[in-house]
Design a protein around this motif. Structure first.
Motif, PDB file in Angstrom:
ATOM      1  N   ARG A 148       0.826  -1.212   0.000  1.00 56.46           N
ATOM      2  CA  ARG A 148       0.000   0.000   0.000  1.00 56.46           C
ATOM      3  C   ARG A 148       0.861   1.263   0.000  1.00 56.46           C
ATOM      4  NH1 ARG A 148      -5.451  -0.633   1.536  1.00 56.46           N
ATOM      5  NH2 ARG A 148      -5.985  -2.739   2.253  1.00 56.46           N
ATOM      6  N   LEU A 149       2.010   1.189   0.647  1.00 58.13           N
ATOM      7  CA  LEU A 149       2.855   2.367   0.770  1.00 58.13           C
ATOM      8  C   LEU A 149       3.489   2.784  -0.560  1.00 58.13           C
ATOM      9  CD1 LEU A 149       4.810   1.795   4.119  1.00 58.13           C
ATOM     10  CD2 LEU A 149       3.051   3.513   3.664  1.00 58.13           C
ATOM     11  N   VAL A 150       3.806   1.826  -1.400  1.00 62.29           N
ATOM     12  CA  VAL A 150       4.551   2.125  -2.631  1.00 62.29           C
ATOM     13  C   VAL A 150       3.871   3.191  -3.486  1.00 62.29           C
ATOM     14  CG1 VAL A 150       5.369   1.178  -4.819  1.00 62.29           C
ATOM     15  CG2 VAL A 150       5.792  -0.070  -2.695  1.00 62.29           C
ATOM     16  N   PRO A 151       2.610   3.036  -3.891  1.00 62.67           N
ATOM     17  CA  PRO A 151       2.001   4.087  -4.720  1.00 62.67           C
ATOM     18  C   PRO A 151       1.828   5.417  -3.989  1.00 62.67           C
ATOM     19  CG  PRO A 151       0.356   2.451  -4.085  1.00 62.67           C
ATOM     20  CD  PRO A 151       1.686   1.905  -3.695  1.00 62.67           C
ATOM     21  N   LEU A 152       1.633   5.363  -2.678  1.00 57.39           N
ATOM     22  CA  LEU A 152       1.491   6.600  -1.916  1.00 57.39           C
ATOM     23  C   LEU A 152       2.807   7.373  -1.885  1.00 57.39           C
ATOM     24  CD1 LEU A 152      -0.644   5.307   1.091  1.00 57.39           C
ATOM     25  CD2 LEU A 152      -1.417   6.728  -0.820  1.00 57.39           C
ATOM     26  N   LEU A 153       3.912   6.657  -1.674  1.00 55.85           N
ATOM     27  CA  LEU A 153       5.216   7.316  -1.663  1.00 55.85           C
ATOM     28  C   LEU A 153       5.592   7.804  -3.052  1.00 55.85           C
ATOM     29  CD1 LEU A 153       7.348   5.110   0.771  1.00 55.85           C
ATOM     30  CD2 LEU A 153       5.822   7.023   1.254  1.00 55.85           C
ATOM     31  N   ALA A 154       5.231   7.047  -4.068  1.00 56.03           N
ATOM     32  CA  ALA A 154       5.508   7.470  -5.441  1.00 56.03           C
ATOM     33  C   ALA A 154       4.785   8.783  -5.743  1.00 56.03           C
ATOM     34  CB  ALA A 154       5.076   6.381  -6.416  1.00 56.03           C
ATOM     35  N   ARG A 156       3.810  11.068  -3.590  1.00 55.73           N
ATOM     36  CA  ARG A 156       4.333  12.179  -2.792  1.00 55.73           C
ATOM     37  C   ARG A 156       5.691  12.643  -3.302  1.00 55.73           C
ATOM     38  NH1 ARG A 156       1.619  13.427   1.886  1.00 55.73           N
ATOM     39  NH2 ARG A 156       3.383  14.717   2.508  1.00 55.73           N
ATOM     40  N   THR A 157       6.469  11.753  -3.874  1.00 57.62           N
ATOM     41  CA  THR A 157       7.818  12.114  -4.324  1.00 57.62           C
ATOM     42  C   THR A 157       7.899  12.404  -5.810  1.00 57.62           C
ATOM     43  OG1 THR A 157       8.377   9.773  -4.647  1.00 57.62           O
ATOM     44  CG2 THR A 157       8.888  10.745  -2.498  1.00 57.62           C
ATOM     45  N   GLY A 158       6.805  12.176  -6.543  1.00 56.84           N
ATOM     46  CA  GLY A 158       6.805  12.427  -7.975  1.00 56.84           C
ATOM     47  C   GLY A 158       7.609  11.424  -8.762  1.00 56.84           C
ATOM     48  N   ARG A 159       7.792  10.241  -8.214  1.00 56.89           N
ATOM     49  CA  ARG A 159       8.546   9.194  -8.897  1.00 56.89           C
ATOM     50  C   ARG A 159       7.625   8.054  -9.292  1.00 56.89           C
ATOM     51  NH1 ARG A 159      14.595   8.659  -6.384  1.00 56.89           N
ATOM     52  NH2 ARG A 159      14.881  10.820  -5.704  1.00 56.89           N
ATOM     53  N   ALA A 160       8.142   7.177 -10.132  1.00 62.64           N
ATOM     54  CA  ALA A 160       7.355   6.029 -10.576  1.00 62.64           C
ATOM     55  C   ALA A 160       7.258   4.996  -9.455  1.00 62.64           C
ATOM     56  CB  ALA A 160       8.006   5.393 -11.802  1.00 62.64           C
ATOM     57  N   PRO A 161       6.160   4.240  -9.396  1.00 58.27           N
ATOM     58  CA  PRO A 161       6.008   3.231  -8.348  1.00 58.27           C
ATOM     59  C   PRO A 161       7.078   2.147  -8.372  1.00 58.27           C
ATOM     60  CG  PRO A 161       3.885   3.713  -9.359  1.00 58.27           C
ATOM     61  CD  PRO A 161       4.929   4.393 -10.195  1.00 58.27           C
ATOM     62  N   ASP A 162       7.680   1.911  -9.554  1.00 61.13           N
ATOM     63  CA  ASP A 162       8.718   0.886  -9.630  1.00 61.13           C
ATOM     64  C   ASP A 162      10.122   1.461  -9.465  1.00 61.13           C
ATOM     65  OD1 ASP A 162       8.829   2.246 -12.025  1.00 61.13           O
ATOM     66  OD2 ASP A 162       8.937   0.453 -13.287  1.00 61.13           O
ATOM     67  N   ASP A 163      10.203   2.754  -9.144  1.00 60.67           N
ATOM     68  CA  ASP A 163      11.511   3.362  -8.860  1.00 60.67           C
ATOM     69  C   ASP A 163      12.132   2.660  -7.661  1.00 60.67           C
ATOM     70  OD1 ASP A 163      13.319   5.340  -7.360  1.00 60.67           O
ATOM     71  OD2 ASP A 163      12.950   6.442  -9.222  1.00 60.67           O
ATOM     72  N   LEU A 164      13.389   2.272  -7.777  1.00 57.91           N
ATOM     73  CA  LEU A 164      14.032   1.495  -6.723  1.00 57.91           C
ATOM     74  C   LEU A 164      14.057   2.251  -5.407  1.00 57.91           C
ATOM     75  CD1 LEU A 164      15.500  -1.064  -5.872  1.00 57.91           C
ATOM     76  CD2 LEU A 164      17.644  -0.044  -6.680  1.00 57.91           C
TER      77      LEU A 164
END
Length: 210
Positions: A148-154, A156-164
């Motif tokens: 659940r956190l991955v898309p939320l952090l993506a 907020r940071t303007g990065r892709a969900p698969d960004d390492l």
């Protein structure tokens, strides 16, 4: 020839059925939590839980595989509350602060909404995190939380969900919350789980996107 009843639209029925099922699972989970707090996990039987929830054993097993799985809806409720609070946190709030603030708000509001006193929360979490039968459920919920956190952090940071960096940050933030909660539950130190979680998040903030 079809009947008039069979021609009626069924829109919404599956969703309604699922909502009722989720509500029932939540009610049973709350009944079990209160019994675990009062009598302990070992002394509480499935029969006790079913009786407290006002259902028979056969009905109980339609909703849960066994006693070890019964708190999953309650744990998932806290997870969803944290995700909702994080999503609602203003974007200008630094990520580390947003994670800590949303966790604190979610845990306090969830416990209050479900009628679980703060004094009862620690022994309940201690049982969930330390008893082997319940820990498997706890770890499964934690894995769901990380996802659940991955898309939320993506977002907020303007990065892709698969960004390492996003994936690593989600994993580290979730681990900080899990370890902080477990350390709090295992101790008798004053303060809340959110206090320990906040310290854990601060410890890793220098090494991630936090």
């Amino acid at each position: 020839m079809t009947s008039a009843a069979s021609d009626r639209p069924r829109t919404g029925r599956p969703a309604l059925t699922e909502a009722r099922r989720a509500a029932t699972r939540r009610e049973v989970a709350l009944a079990a939590a209160r019994l675990f707090i009062e009598n302990g996990y070992t002394a509480t039987t499935v029969e006790d839980i079913a009786a407290a929830a006002g259902m028979g054993l056969r009905t109980f097993y339609r909703y849960f595989a066994g006693k070890e799985d019964v708190l999953a809806p309650l744990l998932a409720l806290g997870t969803q509350a944290w995700a909702d609070e994080l999503a609602a946190c203003p974007p200008e709030v630094p990520l580390c602060e947003a994670l800590a603030r949303s966790y604190r708000t979610a845990t306090s509001r969830t416990a209050a909404a479900e009628g679980i006193a703060e004094a009862d929360l620690r022994p309940l979490v201690r049982a969930v995190t330390q008893l082997p039968a319940l820990r498997a459920t706890w770890l499964r919920i934690q894995q769901d939380t990380e996802a659940r956190l991955v898309p939320l952090l993506a977002a907020r940071t303007g990065r892709a969900p698969d960004d390492l960096d996003v994936v690593l940050t989600a994993a580290m933030a979730n681990t900080a919350v899990r370890l902080g909660t477990e350390r709090w539950a295992a101790s008798d130190e004053p303060g809340s789980a959110a206090d320990v979680v906040e310290r854990c998040l601060a410890r890793i903030a220098a090494h991630t996107l936090l």
